[in-house]
Each structure stands twice: as structure tokens, then as C-alpha cells.
Design a protein around this motif. Structure first.
Motif, PDB file in Angstrom:
ATOM      1  N   MET A   1      34.094  40.248  39.159  1.00  0.00           N
ATOM      2  CA  MET A   1      35.002  39.122  39.384  1.00  0.00           C
ATOM      3  C   MET A   1      36.239  39.262  38.505  1.00  0.00           C
ATOM      4  O   MET A   1      36.178  39.824  37.411  1.00  0.00           O
ATOM      5  CB  MET A   1      34.286  37.803  39.045  1.00  0.00           C
ATOM      6  N   PRO A   2      37.402  38.752  38.936  1.00  0.00           N
ATOM      7  CA  PRO A   2      38.610  38.871  38.136  1.00  0.00           C
ATOM      8  C   PRO A   2      38.552  37.963  36.915  1.00  0.00           C
ATOM      9  O   PRO A   2      37.913  36.910  36.944  1.00  0.00           O
ATOM     10  CB  PRO A   2      39.705  38.422  39.102  1.00  0.00           C
ATOM     11  N   GLN A   3      39.204  38.394  35.857  1.00  0.00           N
ATOM     12  CA  GLN A   3      39.308  37.547  34.685  1.00  0.00           C
ATOM     13  C   GLN A   3      40.197  36.365  35.015  1.00  0.00           C
ATOM     14  O   GLN A   3      41.290  36.517  35.556  1.00  0.00           O
ATOM     15  CB  GLN A   3      39.900  38.346  33.520  1.00  0.00           C
ATOM     16  N   ALA A   4      39.731  35.145  34.698  1.00  0.00           N
ATOM     17  CA  ALA A   4      40.498  33.949  35.016  1.00  0.00           C
ATOM     18  C   ALA A   4      41.781  33.925  34.184  1.00  0.00           C
ATOM     19  O   ALA A   4      41.765  34.254  32.991  1.00  0.00           O
ATOM     20  CB  ALA A   4      39.672  32.704  34.739  1.00  0.00           C
ATOM     21  N   PRO A   5      42.901  33.552  34.799  1.00  0.00           N
ATOM     22  CA  PRO A   5      44.152  33.503  34.037  1.00  0.00           C
ATOM     23  C   PRO A   5      44.156  32.312  33.080  1.00  0.00           C
ATOM     24  O   PRO A   5      43.446  31.326  33.296  1.00  0.00           O
ATOM     25  CB  PRO A   5      45.202  33.343  35.128  1.00  0.00           C
ATOM     26  N   ASP A   6      44.973  32.392  32.042  1.00  0.00           N
ATOM     27  CA  ASP A   6      45.088  31.281  31.106  1.00  0.00           C
ATOM     28  C   ASP A   6      46.276  30.396  31.452  1.00  0.00           C
ATOM     29  O   ASP A   6      46.830  29.704  30.601  1.00  0.00           O
ATOM     30  CB  ASP A   6      45.195  31.787  29.663  1.00  0.00           C
ATOM     31  N   PHE A   7      46.682  30.421  32.725  1.00  0.00           N
ATOM     32  CA  PHE A   7      47.774  29.565  33.200  1.00  0.00           C
ATOM     33  C   PHE A   7      47.455  29.151  34.634  1.00  0.00           C
ATOM     34  O   PHE A   7      46.629  29.783  35.311  1.00  0.00           O
ATOM     35  CB  PHE A   7      49.119  30.299  33.143  1.00  0.00           C
ATOM     36  N   ASP A   8      48.081  28.079  35.104  1.00  0.00           N
ATOM     37  CA  ASP A   8      47.892  27.610  36.477  1.00  0.00           C
ATOM     38  C   ASP A   8      48.936  28.295  37.364  1.00  0.00           C
ATOM     39  O   ASP A   8      50.100  27.879  37.414  1.00  0.00           O
ATOM     40  CB  ASP A   8      48.048  26.090  36.540  1.00  0.00           C
ATOM     41  N   TRP A   9      48.505  29.354  38.049  1.00  0.00           N
ATOM     42  CA  TRP A   9      49.464  30.122  38.842  1.00  0.00           C
ATOM     43  C   TRP A   9      50.071  29.308  39.981  1.00  0.00           C
ATOM     44  O   TRP A   9      51.192  29.573  40.431  1.00  0.00           O
ATOM     45  CB  TRP A   9      48.821  31.404  39.383  1.00  0.00           C
ATOM     46  N   ARG A  10      49.333  28.278  40.436  1.00  0.00           N
ATOM     47  CA  ARG A  10      49.859  27.461  41.531  1.00  0.00           C
ATOM     48  C   ARG A  10      51.063  26.638  41.098  1.00  0.00           C
ATOM     49  O   ARG A  10      51.893  26.265  41.929  1.00  0.00           O
ATOM     50  CB  ARG A  10      48.764  26.534  42.068  1.00  0.00           C
ATOM     51  N   ARG A  11      51.144  26.339  39.799  1.00  0.00           N
ATOM     52  CA  ARG A  11      52.237  25.506  39.281  1.00  0.00           C
ATOM     53  C   ARG A  11      53.250  26.299  38.458  1.00  0.00           C
ATOM     54  O   ARG A  11      54.155  25.717  37.865  1.00  0.00           O
ATOM     55  CB  ARG A  11      51.661  24.371  38.422  1.00  0.00           C
ATOM     56  N   THR A  12      53.073  27.614  38.411  1.00  0.00           N
ATOM     57  CA  THR A  12      53.959  28.452  37.615  1.00  0.00           C
ATOM     58  C   THR A  12      55.036  29.050  38.500  1.00  0.00           C
ATOM     59  O   THR A  12      54.741  29.673  39.524  1.00  0.00           O
ATOM     60  CB  THR A  12      53.153  29.578  36.924  1.00  0.00           C
ATOM     61  N   ALA A  13      56.305  28.866  38.111  1.00  0.00           N
ATOM     62  CA  ALA A  13      57.423  29.313  38.948  1.00  0.00           C
ATOM     63  C   ALA A  13      57.448  30.825  39.101  1.00  0.00           C
ATOM     64  O   ALA A  13      57.706  31.348  40.188  1.00  0.00           O
ATOM     65  CB  ALA A  13      58.743  28.817  38.367  1.00  0.00           C
ATOM     66  N   ALA A  14      57.197  31.535  38.005  1.00  0.00           N
ATOM     67  CA  ALA A  14      57.237  33.003  38.059  1.00  0.00           C
ATOM     68  C   ALA A  14      56.060  33.556  37.276  1.00  0.00           C
ATOM     69  O   ALA A  14      55.809  33.141  36.139  1.00  0.00           O
ATOM     70  CB  ALA A  14      58.554  33.519  37.488  1.00  0.00           C
ATOM     71  N   TRP A  15      55.320  34.473  37.886  1.00  0.00           N
ATOM     72  CA  TRP A  15      54.164  35.065  37.228  1.00  0.00           C
ATOM     73  C   TRP A  15      53.893  36.439  37.827  1.00  0.00           C
ATOM     74  O   TRP A  15      54.534  36.830  38.801  1.00  0.00           O
ATOM     75  CB  TRP A  15      52.927  34.162  37.345  1.00  0.00           C
TER      76      TRP A  15
END
Length: 383
Positions: A1-15
Motif C-alpha cells: 500500500m502507498p505511504q499516506a501523505p502528510d497533507f490533504d491532496w484534495r485541498r492542496t493547490a499544487a503537489w
């Protein structure tokens, strides 16, 4: 399984998403990164590309690919488009498909009456462009009674003005249309007329011989619906629909659930094509996919029995599988090269339907609809 990100990618403008390998719609590329800005792909390239500096990163262990594109979805999550052909049904099925990695799809409406077809068309018009709905597939009603499968005989009829007018209206609204028909049941010139309207004509549920198939291809038919199923088999002296299809440059849809086509036959079919990458993986999913183990169709109960969807006569009646699981099976069970299998579920159907500019690839400016597969080709995440 992928390592969970430490940010909310759905609410992040650029990632940025780093993956062990990225399938861009054409080839697998190791140690790549996809940069997403405001929900669209900004760049696909090396992990150390300067464009990614300072951006939050999700490091995914596996293979990143475009969201999957399924051109044959009858239902899912307990709903059948034929049973309730309305916008709510499409939204319900679309949400379930997205969770399972299919981000673009053609709702498939099988043989039914003209008023029900019109109702289905209105639902498509209401939802087109949302919930992954990028067009519509009418599978029938202009098919062969002899090769109808689970389609209801009383609604099978020749191509008529009701269908022609309906398809013309959808095409006038720039809605892609795939129509499955039996060529031997059509008047000469009918397929050419449909193609001139911009309809993608697929041959299926047909008892045609090879000569009739060749005539249909000459008029503009460009696809075959669920190859091997609902069509005349290949013989030593009569190629049948299957032989004519495999020997043609047309697209061929295939179901890879382990029940509709034997794995060895799939391998032979994929290897045999005279033009590369003209195979399209389809699910033929029914209401039981991510739903209960049975449903009603035409008033008959369809059940899952040992992984097979069967009607009361014991005949196959659609498939109990989604496209991500089909990709996994094609790679791990059938032994198809991963890049080829992924093309069959992304870029190939997009090319068939004239939608390669919008789906089936990871390239700058396209929507960031993506899926992440794990080392065993199971679905690990979707974006």
C-alpha cells in the motif's frame, strides 16, 4: 500500500506524486513524478525536476496510471441503467466506479423499447461531462435474435427512424455514441449513414459470416463488442465474426473475467492482431459489481454463481468484475505485458471513441484523474 501523505491532496493547490513507475498512457517510465496544479497535470518527468521543488510530495509505492476508461458498463453498486435509466442512477454508478479506479465510462443501455431508449438518452444528456460519463453505449436493439444472449427478444428490431433520430440528437450535442448492432440485420448503407453522423459502430450479438463483416467494415464499422461472446466463432473454412475481427484493423473489446474467454484464447487473440494496440478491455459490469449478489433484468433474476453472472437458464448474463480487477487479471493471470494491458484500459478506448485529448493519458493540461496500482497490480489508490 502507498505511504499516506502528510497533507490533504484534495485541498492542496499544487503537489507532486512520486511513483516507482508511471504509465503515461503509452509506456512505463521508472522513477517519475506527476505534478498537479489546481486539479490538472502540470508536468510529468524526473523526480528531481526543479518544477517540483518545494511542493508537498506523496511517495507512492507502485505504478501510477491514468484513470481507467470503460466503454461497457451496464450497472454497478446495486443499480442497472436499464432498470432505472435516469440521472440519479448514472451518478450512483459513476461514484462507485470512481472509487474503483474507473474515472471515465460509457453507460451501456442494452436492448429495450424505443421509449426506454429515449429515457436513457435524456439521462445521458443530463449527466454527460460529470461523474465520469463521457458518452453512451447502446448495445442493441438492432441485433441478431439468434445471438441475442441475455437481451430480450421482443425488443429486437431493425434499425429505425426512432433510433436514427435519437442518435442524431445526441451527436448534435457532441455526445460520443457507441452503437452495437448485427451487420446482417441492416440494410446496405445503414452503417455508412451512422458513421457519417459520427456514431462509432461496433459489431456484436451477430450471426454474420465473414463476408458480411467485411462489408460492414467497408462501410465504416470500427469495433467488435465483447469478442468471442454473442458472435459466430472462427472455423477452419469460414472465419466467422471472430476470425474476421482478429484479422482486421478494427478495435476489439474483450472481457477478462476468466469466464467469458479462456486465458489461452485471450493470449492468442491479443498476439494475433495485425495492427498493434487495437484491443480494448471492458468490464461488462452489472449491478452486482460492488453491490448485492443478485439483481433483476427484464423481470428475471440474475445471480452470481462461483464468480459468474448467470440467468435462470444458467447462461452468462454480463460480468461481475470492475476494470481495475480486469487489468490485474490480464497482467497476473493471463500474462499480458503490463504496459499493453494498461493501454487496453486507458489510451486504446480513448482513441476508439475520439477522446484521447481528454482521457486515457497523463500529460500536461489534462485533468489529474489517476490510479495507483501496488506491486501485485491491485488498486492501491485513486485520485
Amino acid at each position: 500500500m502507498p505511504q499516506a501523505p502528510d497533507f490533504d491532496w484534495r485541498r492542496t493547490a499544487a503537489w507532486c506524486l512520486h511513483a516507482q513507475q508511471v504509465f503515461d498512457g503509452h509506456t512505463l517510465r521508472p522513477e517519475q513524478a506527476v505534478t498537479v496544479v489546481h486539479g490538472r497535470i502540470a508536468a510529468v518527468g524526473a523526480v528531481d525536476d526543479p518544477v517540483n521543488q518545494g511542493l508537498p510530495v506523496w511517495r507512492g509505492q507502485g505504478t501510477l496510471a491514468p484513470g481507467l476508461f470503460d466503454i461497457q458498463v451496464n450497472g454497478g453498486a446495486g443499480r442497472m441503467f436499464n432498470n432505472t435509466p435516469d440521472a440519479d442512477t448514472l451518478r450512483h454508478i459513476g461514484a462507485a466506479l470512481a472509487r474503483a479506479g474507473t474515472t471515465a465510462w460509457l453507460p451501456t443501455f442494452i436492448t429495450d423499447s424505443a421509449p426506454r431508449m429515449a429515457q436513457a438518452a435524456r439521462a445521458i444528456e443530463a449527466v454527460h461531462g460529470s461523474q465520469g460519463v463521457v458518452g453512451v453505449h447502446f448495445e442493441g436493439p438492432h441485433i441478431s435474435v439468434q445471438r441475442r444472449g441475455a437481451h430480450l427478444e421482443q425488443h429486437i428490431r431493425p434499425l429505425d427512424d426512432a433510433t436514427l433520430n435519437l442518435l442524431a440528437r445526441l451527436r448534435a450535442k457532441q455526445i460520443p455514441v457507441l452503437l452495437t448492432l448485427a451487420p446482417e440485420q441492416q440494410a446496405r448503407g445503414s452503417i455508412a449513414r451512422l458513421c457519417a453522423m459520427g456514431v462509432t459502430v461496433s459489431l456484436g450479438h451477430t450471426a454474420a459470416n465473414a463476408a458480411q463483416v467485411h462489408s460492414a467494415l467497408a462501410e465504416g464499422a470500427s469495433c467488435f463488442t465483447h469478442l468471442f461472446n454473442g458472435m459466430a466463432p472462427m472455423g477452419a473454412r469460414e472465419p466467422g465474426v471472430v476470425g474476421a475481427a482478429l484479422d482486421s484493423p478494427a478495435w476489439c473489446g474483450v472481457i477478462a473475467d476468466g469466464h467469458h474467454v479462456a486465458d489461452a484464447v485471450l493470449r492468442v487473440a491479443i498476439r494475433s492482431r495485425p495492427v498493434a494496440d487495437r484491443m480494448v478491455l471492458v468490464s461488462d459490469a452489472m449491478a452486482t459489481t460492488h453491490g448485492p449478489a443478485q439483481f433483476d433484468l427484464y423481470g428475471e433474476t440474475i445471480r452470481v454463481v462461483q464468480g459468474r453472472l448467470v440467468n435462470q437458464a444458467g447462461s452468462l448474463a454480463g460480468a461481475h468484475i470492475d476494470l481495475a480487477s480486469s487489468v490485474q487479471g490480464l497482467i497476473t493471470r493471463v500474462g499480458i505485458d503490463p504496459a499493453q494491458a494498461l493501454r487496453m484500459a486507458t489510451h486504446n478506448p480513448a482513441q476508439l471513441m475520439g477522446l484521447a485529448h481528454a482521457v486515457g493519458q497523463l500529460r500536461p493540461a489534462m485533468p489529474a484523474r489517476m490510479v495507483l496500482f501496488d506491486a501485485d497490480w491491485g488498486l492501491a489508490a485513486q485520485f
